[in-house]
Design an enzyme around this catalytic site. Structure first.
Site, PDB file in Angstrom:
ATOM      1  N   ALA A  67       0.890  -1.085  -0.006  1.00  0.00           N
ATOM      2  CA  ALA A  67      -0.108  -0.179  -0.050  1.00  0.00           C
ATOM      3  C   ALA A  67       0.922   1.180   0.073  1.00  0.00           C
ATOM      4  CB  ALA A  67      -0.729  -0.079   1.244  1.00  0.00           C
ATOM      5  N   GLY A 110       0.221  -4.891   1.075  1.00  0.00           N
ATOM      6  CA  GLY A 110      -0.830  -5.155   0.180  1.00  0.00           C
ATOM      7  C   GLY A 110      -0.620  -5.406  -1.364  1.00  0.00           C
ATOM      8  N   GLU A 113      -1.024  -9.312  -0.665  1.00  0.00           N
ATOM      9  CA  GLU A 113      -2.156  -9.467  -0.336  1.00  0.00           C
ATOM     10  C   GLU A 113      -3.087  -9.552  -1.806  1.00  0.00           C
ATOM     11  OE1 GLU A 113      -2.701  -6.318   2.702  1.00  0.00           O
ATOM     12  OE2 GLU A 113      -3.530  -7.735   3.925  1.00  0.00           O
ATOM     13  N   GLU A 133       4.943  -5.168   7.003  1.00  0.00           N
ATOM     14  CA  GLU A 133       4.315  -4.412   7.906  1.00  0.00           C
ATOM     15  C   GLU A 133       4.790  -4.192   9.242  1.00  0.00           C
ATOM     16  OE1 GLU A 133       2.737  -6.124   5.392  1.00  0.00           O
ATOM     17  OE2 GLU A 133       1.021  -5.394   4.931  1.00  0.00           O
TER      18      GLU A 133
END
Ligand code: CO8
Length: 259
Positions: A67, A110, A113, A133
């Site tokens: 992200a 992300g 993911e 993260e």
């Protein structure tokens, strides 16, 4: 069509809808408008009869390095709650057509993911998967702790999620995270070739098999078997079932229409 997309490169050819994340200068870091574009493009392709299979990849040296940290850095919990951004993200898992991921370079946070939302994953030798993260003082938020654990089991998932280490393609293949390792320069072509092969299958079978396999992740064996059975019965309402079985009996190739 698709001229208004800012963060994606999109094309449709030979029954394959290709979506490439396109922010190479920040390693395809996923910001919110990019998520919207991904979800809307996938939903459009899901409704588009000329698309049978979706391929998802990235432009440049990475699939996606996570992200967009710059977008998130100053967020407050209340802003995130009110934004409810994951309601949009969750719609990726409602796409009915098969999604085949092509990963080169980093698939982190992300980005990992997003890769885990694909139904099948091809990866180049240089691909690296991980959840960094933990090094940012946060944790995965778009399904990482759940999807990785369902895929490789609790003990192994803990190791990757708690260490933030990056997984090589050999490890990813070993754990069943990816299907195939492909040379970097052949990645998109090989992924598309496989997508084209799948796209020749009866479209309704593709759709209901994908749906049934995804249910296996959530349902008990008993519930999953009941779900599978109803989908099996449903296919007998299709012309393609009649055509497929007749073609077998007549020793010819079936001509599937998707109805
Ligand atoms: N966000 C914003 N910018 C990024 C990101 C990112 N995640 N990753 C890389 N960039 C930018 C860098 O800032 C740099 O920009 P600039 O050239 O302007 O300085 C450019 O991309 C190139 O990166 P590097 O120079 O750092 O390239 P390196 O090859 O040296 O390093 C790395 C590559 C190791 C991938 C490094 O860039 C890195 O560690 N990136 C961050 C990885 C990360 O921590 N990802 C997790 C983010 S958190 C997250 O994903 C939470 C998910 C929650 C759900 C999200 C749903 C969408």
């Amino acid at each position: 069509m698709h001229n208004d997309l800012k963060y994606l490169q999109v094309s449709i050819e030979d029954g394959i809808g290709t979506i490439l994340l396109n922010r190479p200068n920040v390693l395809n870091a996923i910001n919110r408008p990019m998520v919207s574009e991904i979800v809307h493009t996938m939903e459009e392709m899901d409704q588009n009869e000329s698309v049978k299979v979706i391929v998802l990849g990235g432009v440049g040296r990475a699939f996606a390095a996570g992200a967009d940290i710059d977008e998130m850095a100053e967020a407050t919990p209340l802003q995130l709650e009110l934004l409810n951004q994951f309601s949009e993200w969750d719609r990726i898992s409602l796409v009915k057509k098969p999604i085949i991921g092509a990963v080169q370079g980093f698939a982190l946070g992300g980005g990992f993911e997003l890769a885990l939302c694909c139904d099948i994953l091809f990866a180049a030798h240089d691909a690296e998967f991980g959840f960094p993260e933990i090094q940012l003082g946060v944790m995965p938020g778009a399904g990482g702790t759940q999807r990785l654990t369902k895929l490789m089991g609790k003990t192994k998932a803990m190791e990757w999620l708690l260490s933030g280490d990056r997984m090589s393609v050999e490890e990813a293949l070993n754990y069943g995270v990816i299907n195939r390792i492909v040379a970097r320069e052949l990645l998109i072509d090989e992924t598309k070739k496989f997508a084209i092969k799948i796209s020749k299958q009866a479209p309704l079978s593709l759709r209901l098999i994908k749906e049934s396999v995804l249910k296996a992740v959530d349902y008990s064996l008993y519930e999953g078997m009941q779900f599978e059975r109803k989908n099996f019965y449903l296919l007998f309402a299709s012309d393609d079932q009649k055509e497929g079985m007749k073609a077998f009996q007549e020793r010819r190739k079936p001509n599937f229409k998707g109805r």
